[in-house]
Design an enzyme around this catalytic site. Structure first.
Site, mmCIF file in Angstrom:
data_model
loop_
_atom_site.group_PDB
_atom_site.id
_atom_site.type_symbol
_atom_site.label_atom_id
_atom_site.label_comp_id
_atom_site.label_asym_id
_atom_site.label_seq_id
_atom_site.Cartn_x
_atom_site.Cartn_y
_atom_site.Cartn_z
ATOM 1 N N LYS A 243 -3.138 -2.958 -8.230
ATOM 2 C CA LYS A 243 -2.712 -2.749 -9.626
ATOM 3 C C LYS A 243 -3.930 -2.449 -10.491
ATOM 4 O O LYS A 243 -4.926 -3.170 -10.422
ATOM 5 C CB LYS A 243 -1.966 -3.985 -10.151
ATOM 6 C CG LYS A 243 -1.384 -3.769 -11.546
ATOM 7 C CD LYS A 243 -0.372 -4.821 -11.912
ATOM 8 C CE LYS A 243 0.136 -4.667 -13.322
ATOM 9 N NZ LYS A 243 0.830 -3.391 -13.565
ATOM 10 N N HIS B 89 -0.608 -10.095 -9.387
ATOM 11 C CA HIS B 89 -0.139 -8.858 -8.763
ATOM 12 C C HIS B 89 -1.049 -8.472 -7.603
ATOM 13 O O HIS B 89 -2.171 -8.958 -7.494
ATOM 14 C CB HIS B 89 -0.108 -7.712 -9.783
ATOM 15 C CG HIS B 89 1.060 -7.785 -10.715
ATOM 16 N ND1 HIS B 89 1.047 -8.580 -11.829
ATOM 17 C CD2 HIS B 89 2.278 -7.180 -10.679
ATOM 18 C CE1 HIS B 89 2.209 -8.461 -12.452
ATOM 19 N NE2 HIS B 89 2.975 -7.622 -11.777
#
Ligand code: NAD
Length: 243
Positions: free
Chosen positions: A135, A131
């Site tokens: 995040k 990600h």
């Protein structure tokens, strides 16, 4: 038009939801974020949608239950205690709770469950997710759900999960699931489950390139949950993906 209260409206997902709401026949009656007052919006809405922060979901779910409003939860990163307390409120209101609202990822869940059952113990599962650098939780909610699916299919315990490897860790036992979280750049969300066997390796991969897929799934769930009896529903229920 379904009237929603959107919690986490200033975030990446909040923005993605606002961008497609009208096309998905949803009216955002209250767009709220950190520190905003909730009661007026809770009175006016038909469904509450949460894409915020793990600590925000339980107080929001309590308020939704007080107001008798269905809840769609997309937020991830909850502790076991938070998960339990939130789930308990599904006795009072219908809730759709999904770590990933994309159709493709939910197909991945289904395929991984099948593969984990069909393949023998010496096809070793390793889960890898990547990600964007912003995040804050790891591993992703989606990776945790993939882990649960494999764990259930293989009858493994939580202790048989290995988060990353470093140093002299010894040979890999058959009954282990590897879990690895990569972070960097602007990656929307990649998930791979590989089953590394003797002489061959199967990899099942999903790559998200646009947050719209999550937003659409969540708003589809907002339509679906309206009028349902209290209970905890999964995205598989919404998409009809259960066997
Ligand atoms: P983000 O950090 O861009 O946005 C989160 C927003 O929530 C921010 O605007 C922040 O101010 C707000 N917020 C924080 N605490 C709050 C509180 N107590 N009350 C109200 N608002 C609060 O994050 P994002 O990328 O939009 O993701 C939000 C959540 O959704 C994360 O948990 C993420 O993992 C999850 N997510 C889920 C899916 C899915 O399909 N289920 C997809 C993408 C992201």
């Amino acid at each position: 038009m379904v009237k929603i209260l959107l919690n986490g409206s200033k975030g990446r997902m909040g923005q993605a939801i606002q961008a497609i709401a009208e096309a998905e026949e949803v009216e955002i009656i209250a767009a709220v974020d950190l520190g905003d007052e909730l009661d007026a919006g809770l009175d006016a809405c038909e469904v509450v949608v949460d894409f915020s922060f793990h600590e925000a979901t339980l107080p929001l779910a309590k308020k939704a239950a007080e107001h008798g409003k269905p809840l769609v939860i997309g937020t991830t990163g909850h502790s076991a205690e938070e998960k339990e307390a939130i789930s308990a409120l599904a006795g009072q209101i219908p809730m759709v709770w999904a770590g990933n609202f994309s159709t493709g990822v939910n197909l991945l869940f289904y395929l991984v469950g099948k593969a984990a059952k069909i393949l023998a113990r010496d096809y070793h599962p390793e889960i890898v997710e990547m990600h964007h650098r912003h995040k804050v939780d790891a591993p992703s909610g989606t990776a945790e759900h993939l882990l649960e699916i494999v764990r259930e299919a293989r009858n493994l315990t939580p202790e048989q999960t290995r988060h990353g490897r470093e140093g002299v860790v010894g040979a890999r036992p058959d009954d282990e699931i590897g879990m690895h979280a990569l972070r960097g750049g602007d990656v929307v969300g990649d998930h791979t489950v590989m089953f590394a066997g003797p002489g061959e390796r199967i990899e099942l991969t999903h790559k998200a390139s646009d947050r719209r897929i999550f937003a659409q799934g969540a708003l589809h769930a907002a339509h679906w949950v309206l009028g349902k009896p209290p209970g905890l529903y999964r995205i598989e229920d919404v998409l009809g993906l259960r066997d």
